[in-house]
Design a protein around this motif. Sequence first.
Motif, mmCIF file in Angstrom:
data_model
loop_
_atom_site.group_PDB
_atom_site.id
_atom_site.type_symbol
_atom_site.label_atom_id
_atom_site.label_comp_id
_atom_site.label_asym_id
_atom_site.label_seq_id
_atom_site.Cartn_x
_atom_site.Cartn_y
_atom_site.Cartn_z
ATOM 1 N N ILE A 27 0.898 -1.249 0.142
ATOM 2 C CA ILE A 27 0.009 -0.229 -0.137
ATOM 3 C C ILE A 27 0.822 1.325 0.104
ATOM 4 C CG2 ILE A 27 -2.097 -1.008 0.981
ATOM 5 C CD1 ILE A 27 -1.108 -0.345 3.755
ATOM 6 N N GLU A 28 2.276 1.309 -0.367
ATOM 7 C CA GLU A 28 2.816 2.408 -0.563
ATOM 8 C C GLU A 28 2.191 3.202 -1.436
ATOM 9 O OE1 GLU A 28 7.631 3.548 -0.836
ATOM 10 O OE2 GLU A 28 6.834 1.835 -1.852
ATOM 11 N N ALA A 29 2.046 4.594 -1.170
ATOM 12 C CA ALA A 29 1.347 5.554 -1.893
ATOM 13 C C ALA A 29 2.104 6.551 -2.909
ATOM 14 C CB ALA A 29 0.595 6.339 -1.139
ATOM 15 N N SER A 30 3.199 5.964 -3.380
ATOM 16 C CA SER A 30 4.084 6.755 -4.124
ATOM 17 C C SER A 30 3.669 7.187 -5.516
ATOM 18 C CB SER A 30 5.607 6.184 -4.306
ATOM 19 O OG SER A 30 5.586 4.812 -4.706
ATOM 20 N N SER A 31 2.691 6.075 -6.118
ATOM 21 C CA SER A 31 1.889 6.225 -7.262
ATOM 22 C C SER A 31 0.568 6.291 -7.149
ATOM 23 C CB SER A 31 2.492 5.236 -8.041
ATOM 24 O OG SER A 31 1.823 5.084 -9.534
ATOM 25 N N LYS A 32 -0.103 7.365 -7.689
ATOM 26 C CA LYS A 32 -1.347 7.402 -7.570
ATOM 27 C C LYS A 32 -1.973 5.915 -8.527
ATOM 28 C CE LYS A 32 -5.604 10.317 -8.264
ATOM 29 N NZ LYS A 32 -6.093 11.559 -8.524
ATOM 30 N N THR A 33 -1.437 5.878 -9.971
ATOM 31 C CA THR A 33 -2.083 4.889 -10.680
ATOM 32 C C THR A 33 -1.890 3.683 -9.967
ATOM 33 O OG1 THR A 33 -1.259 5.870 -12.694
ATOM 34 C CG2 THR A 33 -1.538 3.875 -12.883
ATOM 35 N N TYR A 34 -0.718 3.145 -9.261
ATOM 36 C CA TYR A 34 -0.688 1.975 -8.641
ATOM 37 C C TYR A 34 -1.478 1.851 -7.383
ATOM 38 C CZ TYR A 34 1.354 -1.648 -5.622
ATOM 39 O OH TYR A 34 1.388 -2.693 -4.919
ATOM 40 N N HIS A 35 -1.881 2.897 -6.880
ATOM 41 C CA HIS A 35 -2.751 2.891 -5.643
ATOM 42 C C HIS A 35 -4.143 2.658 -6.084
ATOM 43 C CE1 HIS A 35 -5.014 3.837 -1.989
ATOM 44 N NE2 HIS A 35 -5.813 4.818 -2.789
ATOM 45 N N ASN A 36 -4.462 3.117 -7.368
ATOM 46 C CA ASN A 36 -6.156 3.133 -7.794
ATOM 47 C C ASN A 36 -6.007 1.499 -8.101
ATOM 48 O OD1 ASN A 36 -6.608 5.470 -7.351
ATOM 49 N ND2 ASN A 36 -6.187 6.157 -9.271
ATOM 50 N N ARG A 37 -5.107 0.824 -8.854
ATOM 51 C CA ARG A 37 -5.065 -0.328 -9.318
ATOM 52 C C ARG A 37 -5.100 -1.400 -7.939
ATOM 53 N NH1 ARG A 37 -0.248 -2.389 -12.887
ATOM 54 N NH2 ARG A 37 -1.353 -0.897 -14.379
ATOM 55 N N MET A 38 -4.609 -0.893 -6.870
ATOM 56 C CA MET A 38 -4.652 -1.855 -5.724
ATOM 57 C C MET A 38 -5.994 -1.743 -5.122
ATOM 58 S SD MET A 38 -3.240 -3.895 -3.486
ATOM 59 C CE MET A 38 -1.541 -3.862 -4.356
ATOM 60 N N VAL A 39 -6.619 -0.551 -5.218
ATOM 61 C CA VAL A 39 -7.943 -0.521 -4.440
ATOM 62 C C VAL A 39 -9.008 -1.262 -5.323
ATOM 63 C CG1 VAL A 39 -9.967 1.031 -4.419
ATOM 64 C CG2 VAL A 39 -7.768 1.816 -3.687
ATOM 65 N N ARG A 40 -8.668 -1.356 -6.557
ATOM 66 C CA ARG A 40 -9.447 -2.263 -7.561
ATOM 67 C C ARG A 40 -9.321 -3.769 -7.275
ATOM 68 N NH1 ARG A 40 -7.908 1.401 -11.491
ATOM 69 N NH2 ARG A 40 -6.392 -0.231 -12.389
ATOM 70 N N TRP A 41 -7.934 -4.349 -7.007
ATOM 71 C CA TRP A 41 -7.714 -5.359 -6.728
ATOM 72 C C TRP A 41 -8.405 -5.986 -5.177
ATOM 73 C CZ3 TRP A 41 -1.824 -4.988 -8.337
ATOM 74 C CH2 TRP A 41 -1.483 -5.173 -9.513
ATOM 75 N N GLU B 64 -14.624 -11.966 -4.780
ATOM 76 C CA GLU B 64 -14.070 -13.419 -4.769
ATOM 77 C C GLU B 64 -14.139 -14.239 -3.451
ATOM 78 O OE1 GLU B 64 -14.259 -14.843 -8.045
ATOM 79 O OE2 GLU B 64 -14.929 -12.909 -8.717
ATOM 80 N N GLY B 65 -14.474 -13.490 -2.571
ATOM 81 C CA GLY B 65 -14.429 -14.613 -1.191
ATOM 82 C C GLY B 65 -13.171 -14.299 -0.564
ATOM 83 N N VAL B 66 -12.265 -13.673 -0.852
ATOM 84 C CA VAL B 66 -11.034 -13.404 0.135
ATOM 85 C C VAL B 66 -11.331 -12.857 1.470
ATOM 86 C CG1 VAL B 66 -8.744 -12.645 0.317
ATOM 87 C CG2 VAL B 66 -9.539 -13.649 -1.943
ATOM 88 N N ARG B 67 -10.948 -13.121 2.700
ATOM 89 C CA ARG B 67 -11.337 -12.277 3.692
ATOM 90 C C ARG B 67 -9.937 -12.297 4.808
ATOM 91 N NH1 ARG B 67 -14.933 -11.232 1.104
ATOM 92 N NH2 ARG B 67 -17.071 -11.176 1.455
ATOM 93 N N PHE B 68 -8.825 -12.636 4.356
ATOM 94 C CA PHE B 68 -7.572 -12.352 5.026
ATOM 95 C C PHE B 68 -6.602 -11.613 4.115
ATOM 96 C CE2 PHE B 68 -3.264 -13.076 6.632
ATOM 97 C CZ PHE B 68 -3.563 -12.958 7.880
ATOM 98 N N PHE B 69 -6.259 -10.477 4.674
ATOM 99 C CA PHE B 69 -5.397 -9.608 3.921
ATOM 100 C C PHE B 69 -4.249 -9.187 4.780
ATOM 101 C CE2 PHE B 69 -9.575 -9.256 1.864
ATOM 102 C CZ PHE B 69 -9.141 -8.815 0.493
ATOM 103 N N LEU B 70 -3.172 -9.173 3.913
ATOM 104 C CA LEU B 70 -1.801 -8.896 4.597
ATOM 105 C C LEU B 70 -1.145 -7.515 3.910
ATOM 106 C CD1 LEU B 70 0.856 -9.399 6.277
ATOM 107 C CD2 LEU B 70 1.458 -10.791 4.162
ATOM 108 N N THR B 71 -1.194 -6.388 4.647
ATOM 109 C CA THR B 71 -0.641 -5.205 4.081
ATOM 110 C C THR B 71 0.910 -4.841 4.379
ATOM 111 O OG1 THR B 71 -1.367 -4.165 6.156
ATOM 112 C CG2 THR B 71 -3.065 -4.074 4.237
ATOM 113 N N SER B 72 1.432 -4.021 3.490
ATOM 114 C CA SER B 72 2.820 -3.804 3.712
ATOM 115 C C SER B 72 3.132 -2.400 3.231
ATOM 116 C CB SER B 72 3.527 -4.855 2.873
ATOM 117 O OG SER B 72 3.406 -6.140 3.028
ATOM 118 N N LEU B 73 4.006 -1.721 3.706
ATOM 119 C CA LEU B 73 4.712 -0.418 3.167
ATOM 120 C C LEU B 73 3.738 0.489 3.376
ATOM 121 C CD1 LEU B 73 6.612 -2.173 0.211
ATOM 122 C CD2 LEU B 73 7.549 -1.657 2.597
#
Length: 330
Positions: free
Chosen positions: A76-90, A97-106
Amino acid sequence: MDTPLTRHAHIRVPLICGPMYPCSNPELVAAVSKAGGLGIVQPIALTYVHGYEFREGLRRIHALSGGAPIGFNALIEASSKTYHNRMVRWVETALEEGVRFFLTSLGNPRWVCDRVHAAGGVVYHDITEKKWALKGRDGGVDGFVAVNREAGGHTGSRDARALLEEVSDLGLPVVAAGGVGEAAQFRALLDTGYAGVQLGTRFIATTECNSDARYKEAIVRASSKDVVLTERLTGVPVSVLRTPYVERLGTTVGPFARMMFRGRKTKHWIRTWYALRSLRQLKQSSVEGANSDYWQAGRSVDAIHDIRAAGDIVADFAAALLMDTPHISS
């Protein structure tokens, strides 16, 4: 086996196959989850390295695992707006799709926690020391993955026991990451109070991992003396195997790059450049077999002596929990 991690992730064995760029192919993630552990999806590896459209890749993993729980890694490093927006969509797609465990970094995990908690999921956060644990706690995370100095890839500076002691007063479950290649080490960390253990290097040396065969054999042959820290790959220290290329190039960045990393206006640019370059280098060397420039590995190589099925590794680690008195964590 009951720990906060098994309850949070709805798994039988408190064992995580950590997200690895570029090594987290669908077959490996699914095999660990199917065996009772938790495979974590690394989205850039899934899409850029292994060629899946993201939703299609998640569904492929679910099919291979028989619907067992999987996790998702949100860098979740926010150095790129394009990357952040892609991560939000992911993140949104993973929840759909039913994923309920998330691991965040950076980065600050608040936005991930708000969205995942609203869907009934949990968020753990990568840490290497207490100051990052405090930021994660304030961001609303449910637990930590404590990356110690034995880990491969981007590594920490504390040993496993010291890191656990440093963050134990925060009242959140802690998963150990780094230095574990065999079942006895796994059991020992659980007995010290960890809620689970995350493996990386051990799961590269498996039949399901589709990394280059020379990379796997190098892990099997290596000892911890063959693991070095290099800044030349991403700009910050990364644990890799010593290869002729690493020895020839050296392990520190040059004076110009160091100056750029220190500059308030230039550090984001140089980080982005190093990150994009490392994506290509790691894909070429670790998966495509084009060269042997950079093979990430942790000091757990001391305990890795063969290439095995991922499910057999999970089973062996689970069996270690049945010896003597079962480990119980509150």
